[in-house]
Design a protein around this motif. Structure first.
Motif, PDB file in Angstrom:
ATOM      1  N   ALA A  24       0.828  -1.202   0.000  1.00  0.00           N
ATOM      2  CA  ALA A  24       0.000   0.000   0.000  1.00  0.00           C
ATOM      3  C   ALA A  24       0.867   1.257   0.000  1.00  0.00           C
ATOM      4  N   THR A  25       0.459   2.228  -0.807  1.00  0.00           N
ATOM      5  CA  THR A  25       1.174   3.506  -0.840  1.00  0.00           C
ATOM      6  C   THR A  25       0.220   4.677  -0.581  1.00  0.00           C
ATOM      7  N   GLN A  83      -2.405   4.300   6.353  1.00  0.00           N
ATOM      8  CA  GLN A  83      -1.506   4.648   7.462  1.00  0.00           C
ATOM      9  C   GLN A  83      -0.221   3.837   7.490  1.00  0.00           C
ATOM     10  N   ASP A  84       0.234   3.407   6.315  1.00  0.00           N
ATOM     11  CA  ASP A  84       1.525   2.721   6.242  1.00  0.00           C
ATOM     12  C   ASP A  84       2.545   3.673   5.600  1.00  0.00           C
ATOM     13  N   ALA A 115       6.112   5.519   1.838  1.00  0.00           N
ATOM     14  CA  ALA A 115       5.349   4.290   2.094  1.00  0.00           C
ATOM     15  C   ALA A 115       6.254   3.230   2.709  1.00  0.00           C
ATOM     16  N   GLY A 116       5.689   2.460   3.622  1.00  0.00           N
ATOM     17  CA  GLY A 116       6.475   1.418   4.281  1.00  0.00           C
ATOM     18  C   GLY A 116       7.092   0.455   3.296  1.00  0.00           C
ATOM     19  N   VAL A 117       6.358   0.109   2.229  1.00  0.00           N
ATOM     20  CA  VAL A 117       6.880  -0.835   1.252  1.00  0.00           C
ATOM     21  C   VAL A 117       8.098  -0.249   0.523  1.00  0.00           C
ATOM     22  N   GLU A 118       8.160   1.085   0.384  1.00  0.00           N
ATOM     23  CA  GLU A 118       9.317   1.690  -0.272  1.00  0.00           C
ATOM     24  C   GLU A 118      10.507   1.783   0.679  1.00  0.00           C
TER      25      GLU A 118
END
Length: 257
Positions: free
Chosen positions: A195-196, A201-202, A215-218
């Motif tokens: 999720a971005t 809320q990530d 974003a947490g994934v980045e």
């Protein structure tokens, strides 16, 4: 047109597109512990991940206080994904005292089993090397190097601010638009699905920007990059900060005069 969480069948189509584009490793930054409303959707997503050359999922270890002690709980993917995922890893980030994310938790232990951060798992599958070993508070062995840790934390060598890494809209990937526009978009690459959007809320402030969170994934992408390149950061000793402060004061005094 979907509300979150999306049907797993939608993610299955995304993973199938990545497979069609010859992606090398798929990283899924989505908790799969709860079943989809339709069990067939979970089976479809699991099959898509199983067809990938390598796929990594996430787990979470909770500490729940009970009276004078705490109970550990492992949140992990459902049995349907057991054979589909080549590895699982923890997702924990750590904020410093100024609320900035500069590191991720390298590993955690649940019932005597070590779970490494999923960035390690993605990196080792991409590099085709052995899993990490010899974890301590200050270092961990990975890919022939001693990775420096700060209290079990890997300092992330951020590649840049938000959107530094190429990001594709899930809908464009799902609908085949991404591969149609660029057949090599995923070829031989690590593809992280996460999720971005701010609404989930990530998102976290990083050293590159506190106003435009990443974003947490980045952040994980930067962590994987750090592990693959081996360009690790270490915290400077206190005397370096003192020397820099004194030098800055001398320069300021010189300028003032």
């Amino acid at each position: 047109g979907y509300q979150w969480p999306w049907p797993r069948s939608y993610f299955a189509e995304i993973a199938n597109q990545v497979n069609q584009g010859d992606g090398k490793v798929i990283g899924v930054d989505i908790f799969l512990s709860e079943p989809d409303e339709d069990p067939a959707n979970d089976l479809a997503f699991a099959k898509a991940l199983e067809n990938a050359p390598a796929a990594v999922g996430v787990v979470q270890i909770f500490e729940s206080p009970v009276d004078t002690f705490s109970i550990s709980t492992l949140l992990q993917a459902q049995p349907a994904y057991k054979n589909a995922l080549d590895a699982n890893g923890i997702t924990a980030f750590t904020r410093d005292e100024d609320a900035i994310v500069r590191s991720v938790q390298a590993y955690d232990i649940y019932k005597d089993k070590i779970y490494y951060h999923w960035a390690f798992e993605v990196a080792r599958l991409y590099l085709d090397v052995e899993p990490p070993t010899q974890p301590t508070d200050t270092s961990i062995q990975f890919n022939g190097q001693a990775v420096p840790l700060r209290g079990k934390q890997v300092l992330v060598n951020f590649a840049g601010p938000s959107q530094t890494y190429t990001t594709y809209r899930a809908a464009d990937v799902h609908d085949g638009i991404t591969l149609e526009e660029n057949p090599d978009a995923f070829r031989g690459k690590i593809v992280l699905i996460g999720a971005t959007t701010v609404t989930l809320q990530d998102m976290y402030p990083t050293p590159f920007s506190t106003q435009i969170p990443t974003a947490g994934v980045e952040i994980v992408a930067s962590t994987i990059d750090t592990l693959i390149t081996g360009q690790y950061l270490t915290e400077a000793p206190p005397w370096v900060a003192l020397a820099m402060t004194i030098a800055a004061a001398l320069v300021a005094a010189f300028i003032s005069r």
